[in-house]
Scaffold this motif. Sequence first.
Motif, PDB file in Angstrom:
ATOM      1  N   ILE A  72       1.434  -7.852   0.222  1.00  0.00           N
ATOM      2  CA  ILE A  72       0.175  -8.077  -0.075  1.00  0.00           C
ATOM      3  C   ILE A  72       0.261  -9.379  -1.095  1.00  0.00           C
ATOM      4  O   ILE A  72       0.782  -9.203  -1.936  1.00  0.00           O
ATOM      5  CB  ILE A  72      -0.491  -7.065  -0.735  1.00  0.00           C
ATOM      6  N   LEU A  73      -0.334 -10.391  -0.661  1.00  0.00           N
ATOM      7  CA  LEU A  73      -0.615 -11.461  -1.577  1.00  0.00           C
ATOM      8  C   LEU A  73      -2.015 -11.749  -2.052  1.00  0.00           C
ATOM      9  O   LEU A  73      -2.767 -11.899  -1.517  1.00  0.00           O
ATOM     10  CB  LEU A  73      -0.130 -12.829  -0.823  1.00  0.00           C
ATOM     11  N   PHE A  74      -1.836 -11.617  -3.390  1.00  0.00           N
ATOM     12  CA  PHE A  74      -3.148 -11.450  -4.184  1.00  0.00           C
ATOM     13  C   PHE A  74      -3.410 -12.727  -4.712  1.00  0.00           C
ATOM     14  O   PHE A  74      -2.456 -13.523  -5.610  1.00  0.00           O
ATOM     15  CB  PHE A  74      -2.977 -10.321  -5.134  1.00  0.00           C
ATOM     16  N   PHE A  75      -4.860 -13.268  -4.279  1.00  0.00           N
ATOM     17  CA  PHE A  75      -5.186 -14.604  -4.943  1.00  0.00           C
ATOM     18  C   PHE A  75      -6.450 -14.191  -5.852  1.00  0.00           C
ATOM     19  O   PHE A  75      -7.511 -13.692  -5.294  1.00  0.00           O
ATOM     20  CB  PHE A  75      -5.529 -15.586  -3.678  1.00  0.00           C
ATOM     21  N   LYS A  76      -6.496 -14.784  -6.969  1.00  0.00           N
ATOM     22  CA  LYS A  76      -7.879 -14.801  -7.916  1.00  0.00           C
ATOM     23  C   LYS A  76      -8.292 -16.124  -7.708  1.00  0.00           C
ATOM     24  O   LYS A  76      -7.897 -16.995  -7.940  1.00  0.00           O
ATOM     25  CB  LYS A  76      -7.554 -14.208  -9.142  1.00  0.00           C
ATOM     26  N   LEU A  77      -9.688 -16.031  -7.202  1.00  0.00           N
ATOM     27  CA  LEU A  77     -10.554 -17.444  -7.340  1.00  0.00           C
ATOM     28  C   LEU A  77     -11.011 -17.704  -8.552  1.00  0.00           C
ATOM     29  O   LEU A  77     -11.462 -16.658  -9.391  1.00  0.00           O
ATOM     30  CB  LEU A  77     -11.700 -17.003  -6.454  1.00  0.00           C
ATOM     31  N   HIS A  78     -10.638 -18.814  -9.084  1.00  0.00           N
ATOM     32  CA  HIS A  78     -10.833 -19.463 -10.284  1.00  0.00           C
ATOM     33  C   HIS A  78     -12.244 -18.994 -10.845  1.00  0.00           C
ATOM     34  O   HIS A  78     -13.322 -19.341  -9.962  1.00  0.00           O
ATOM     35  CB  HIS A  78     -10.650 -20.763 -10.434  1.00  0.00           C
ATOM     36  N   GLN A  97      -1.117   0.002  -8.391  1.00  0.00           N
ATOM     37  CA  GLN A  97      -1.121   1.553  -8.786  1.00  0.00           C
ATOM     38  C   GLN A  97      -1.384   2.317  -7.406  1.00  0.00           C
ATOM     39  O   GLN A  97      -0.697   3.383  -7.100  1.00  0.00           O
ATOM     40  CB  GLN A  97      -2.375   1.929  -9.646  1.00  0.00           C
ATOM     41  N   ALA A  98      -2.301   1.501  -6.293  1.00  0.00           N
ATOM     42  CA  ALA A  98      -2.384   2.485  -5.027  1.00  0.00           C
ATOM     43  C   ALA A  98      -1.145   2.328  -4.167  1.00  0.00           C
ATOM     44  O   ALA A  98      -0.935   3.325  -3.517  1.00  0.00           O
ATOM     45  CB  ALA A  98      -3.549   1.804  -4.392  1.00  0.00           C
ATOM     46  N   ILE A  99      -0.328   1.548  -4.428  1.00  0.00           N
ATOM     47  CA  ILE A  99       0.888   1.350  -3.433  1.00  0.00           C
ATOM     48  C   ILE A  99       2.009   1.626  -4.329  1.00  0.00           C
ATOM     49  O   ILE A  99       3.221   1.467  -3.749  1.00  0.00           O
ATOM     50  CB  ILE A  99       1.055  -0.308  -2.912  1.00  0.00           C
ATOM     51  N   LEU A 100       1.956   1.987  -5.442  1.00  0.00           N
ATOM     52  CA  LEU A 100       2.987   2.405  -6.459  1.00  0.00           C
ATOM     53  C   LEU A 100       3.873   3.630  -5.673  1.00  0.00           C
ATOM     54  O   LEU A 100       3.476   4.588  -5.124  1.00  0.00           O
ATOM     55  CB  LEU A 100       2.706   3.063  -7.967  1.00  0.00           C
ATOM     56  N   GLY A 101       5.200   3.367  -5.587  1.00  0.00           N
ATOM     57  CA  GLY A 101       5.955   4.269  -5.137  1.00  0.00           C
ATOM     58  C   GLY A 101       6.382   4.127  -3.738  1.00  0.00           C
ATOM     59  O   GLY A 101       7.207   4.941  -3.070  1.00  0.00           O
ATOM     60  N   SER A 102       5.544   3.257  -3.033  1.00  0.00           N
ATOM     61  CA  SER A 102       5.902   3.286  -1.764  1.00  0.00           C
ATOM     62  C   SER A 102       7.144   2.302  -1.283  1.00  0.00           C
ATOM     63  O   SER A 102       7.317   1.290  -2.180  1.00  0.00           O
ATOM     64  CB  SER A 102       4.701   2.063  -1.107  1.00  0.00           C
ATOM     65  N   GLU A 103       8.041   2.721  -0.443  1.00  0.00           N
ATOM     66  CA  GLU A 103       9.200   1.794  -0.039  1.00  0.00           C
ATOM     67  C   GLU A 103       8.671   0.865   1.004  1.00  0.00           C
ATOM     68  O   GLU A 103       9.757  -0.016   1.275  1.00  0.00           O
ATOM     69  CB  GLU A 103      10.211   2.754   0.606  1.00  0.00           C
ATOM     70  N   HIS A 104       7.415   0.635   1.471  1.00  0.00           N
ATOM     71  CA  HIS A 104       7.080  -0.222   2.426  1.00  0.00           C
ATOM     72  C   HIS A 104       6.332  -1.600   1.693  1.00  0.00           C
ATOM     73  O   HIS A 104       6.298  -2.732   2.379  1.00  0.00           O
ATOM     74  CB  HIS A 104       6.372   0.415   3.541  1.00  0.00           C
ATOM     75  N   PHE A 105       5.463  -1.201   0.923  1.00  0.00           N
ATOM     76  CA  PHE A 105       4.491  -2.244   0.443  1.00  0.00           C
ATOM     77  C   PHE A 105       4.911  -2.668  -0.850  1.00  0.00           C
ATOM     78  O   PHE A 105       5.205  -2.004  -1.890  1.00  0.00           O
ATOM     79  CB  PHE A 105       3.093  -1.573   0.248  1.00  0.00           C
ATOM     80  N   GLU A 106       4.363  -4.184  -1.006  1.00  0.00           N
ATOM     81  CA  GLU A 106       4.771  -4.629  -2.412  1.00  0.00           C
ATOM     82  C   GLU A 106       3.625  -5.716  -2.717  1.00  0.00           C
ATOM     83  O   GLU A 106       3.238  -6.395  -1.609  1.00  0.00           O
ATOM     84  CB  GLU A 106       5.934  -5.299  -2.763  1.00  0.00           C
ATOM     85  N   ILE A 107       2.978  -5.856  -3.891  1.00  0.00           N
ATOM     86  CA  ILE A 107       2.181  -6.787  -4.148  1.00  0.00           C
ATOM     87  C   ILE A 107       2.927  -8.029  -4.819  1.00  0.00           C
ATOM     88  O   ILE A 107       3.458  -7.790  -5.853  1.00  0.00           O
ATOM     89  CB  ILE A 107       0.836  -6.125  -4.971  1.00  0.00           C
ATOM     90  N   LEU A 108       2.520  -9.096  -4.409  1.00  0.00           N
ATOM     91  CA  LEU A 108       2.987 -10.544  -4.856  1.00  0.00           C
ATOM     92  C   LEU A 108       2.083 -11.036  -5.787  1.00  0.00           C
ATOM     93  O   LEU A 108       0.739 -10.746  -5.934  1.00  0.00           O
ATOM     94  CB  LEU A 108       3.446 -11.354  -3.738  1.00  0.00           C
ATOM     95  N   ASN A 109       2.561 -12.351  -6.633  1.00  0.00           N
ATOM     96  CA  ASN A 109       1.514 -12.909  -7.467  1.00  0.00           C
ATOM     97  C   ASN A 109       1.456 -12.018  -8.640  1.00  0.00           C
ATOM     98  O   ASN A 109       0.469 -11.598  -9.167  1.00  0.00           O
ATOM     99  CB  ASN A 109       0.511 -13.532  -6.822  1.00  0.00           C
ATOM    100  N   LYS A 110       2.534 -11.320  -9.211  1.00  0.00           N
ATOM    101  CA  LYS A 110       2.443 -10.161 -10.350  1.00  0.00           C
ATOM    102  C   LYS A 110       2.106 -11.091 -11.720  1.00  0.00           C
ATOM    103  O   LYS A 110       1.257 -10.470 -12.437  1.00  0.00           O
ATOM    104  CB  LYS A 110       3.704  -9.628 -10.703  1.00  0.00           C
ATOM    105  N   LYS A 111       2.146 -12.263 -11.730  1.00  0.00           N
ATOM    106  CA  LYS A 111       1.381 -12.963 -12.962  1.00  0.00           C
ATOM    107  C   LYS A 111       0.125 -13.456 -12.658  1.00  0.00           C
ATOM    108  O   LYS A 111      -0.575 -14.103 -13.539  1.00  0.00           O
ATOM    109  CB  LYS A 111       2.336 -14.217 -13.225  1.00  0.00           C
TER     110      LYS A 111
END
Length: 637
Positions: free
Chosen positions: A9-15, A34-48
């Motif tokens: 999941i690639l997260f973009f915040k609009l300026h 938090q919703a995908i926490l613990g999942s072996e299948h999903f990760e969210i990118l752009n953590k910064k």
Amino acid sequence: MTNTKPYKILFFKLHSENRNDCVRQKEEFLEISQAILGSEHFEILNKKQETYTLEQVAEVIDEHNPNIIHFSGHGSQNYVEIPKYSLIYGGKTLGADPLYKDDLINIFGKTKKDTKPRILFFNVCLAGGIIDNNEGKAFDEYFDCIIAMKHLLDERLAVTIASKFYTKIKQGVTVEEAINSLNPIIAAAVKDANLGNSLSYNKNGLNPQPQVNGNNQIKFDLNIGTSYGTIKLIGHIPGSANEKIAGREQALETLHQQMQQHQKIAITGIDGIGKTELAKQYGFKYWEQVYPGGVYWFQGQDISSVLEQIRKYVNERIRIDSDNNFYNELYEDIKNLEKRKEKNEYDTLEKKQELIKQQKKLANDWFWLLKSEKPMLVIFDEVTDYKKFKDDYKEAVGLNYKILITTQYTPDDIELFKLYPLDESTALEFLKKCSKKEIDQELSDVKAICQKLGYLPFALKLVGKYVNKRSISFQKMKERLEKEGIKNEGLENIECVLDLSWKELSYKSQNLAFVLSLLPPICNISDFDSYWEFLKDRLDLLRSSLGENAVPVLRCIKNFDDFEKARVNLEEWNLLTVQNQGICSLNSLVRQFFVKKLMDSPDSKKIKDVLGLSDPDLKCAVFPTDFSIVSTGNDLS
């Protein structure tokens, strides 16, 4: 950002210059995490939660190949409000200059068509206007479905919607089911608004009405890669599947044909020719369809480094299959061996030989455990002594899974895959791509540069980056290389290119390069909170060993901010690769160049005495794995 799970999941915040908007977007990101926490299948990118220019947005999409692109921010019926110049981090909004449909298509065209599923989620106000009246058909080429809010969306409700949607998607339900699960949440918000409990809804109306354009029956397969943890293991190949070298497509196909006919193959060729990159791309391309049991990557053949990497693989296997007694016992044996090392129980030559013997046994135990798995591939990069390699890893070379090594030598008793420099036309196209410049008007200079650098991909990549960042002509680049002393043709010319890049580095970046060049290829950072903490620990040990008069270059990197800025600077010039967990990795040629620079420093003798280094042996010049053998400052004359 290193991808290790099958669905991204690639997260973009609009300026936005509104601080409340930024707070809400951060909250939305955290709720999805938090919703995908613990999942072996999903990760969210752009953590910064970085912001990007339009060009960078396309590059980030191209790099990570996400399954879901999620936009958080503000929208309108005909466009998404992303002012073109305000996406730059720290930039200012320069007025209403929105991205219309055509702009968005140019960006999302970077989404790979073979990525499945592909979902575009506009969690913004009024974005439904983009896909109404068959407008969404323009996106069909890039996405299986598009989710957007038809009407106004309260910022608090936006956070709740995101959390609920990804909680359902993580369970493997269809998009339709996930969207339907939002109805009670929206209904409750409507009720609150009618009671006067929602200020924004009282002013602007209610019910965002999320809608889906495209296939709402798609869902994510939760059975993928879970039997043996294949998806996780593929993540250990350094770099990205999208970092392809032009002109190697046929080489990949030929290598694959040979791999089907032989159990072991060595990719051979001179430094800088692209052996490591070819091995990476082979692993990325064929792991799923040919090696479902996993692709295991090892940097070098040093037994300590290999065993450290094995420990990581075993740990991940235990997380998937915690009841496997064989893996649990092996993990404990490796840990106990490391504890004995920490207690300095191997302080004599005889005991050190016993340590190596035990390390080999544990490594071969792991290779033996793999024999019953699905088809798999084991890659050893930069093997320097194949005869010793066969002796050290008897179980590995004696079993029926595939082994691929890279080496600049031509060992016997193994099928060879000889890699040659690029041909001229391919080299020209590759340099054009790396420099992002047209070459037709400077063709003679470009050809001369390619020839001088022996048509080696690594050297051309460095030249392309230099030309691009310095915004100079190829004629000027040629003149600068000649000034650096470039010779007629040969591998030594790469040092001229590295010298030019070196001069562009900041003082702190050069000093970080010195330190990184002395670290082993594989480092145990499991006992540290981050790679920076690990690096700081090693620096403190070295400084202590050098005494009060430690060389100034090793005192330069004092905190995480110093490290981060220097790391980014090195990455900008293609001199450094960042792997998973933020671990820094150097190309072997770059590493040798950095060590040589360190050896040329005024205090090199002191450093060499402390670390036991020798001038000719640049490839082996690393911090010792066991720091107990490092002398103290008092031992130095």
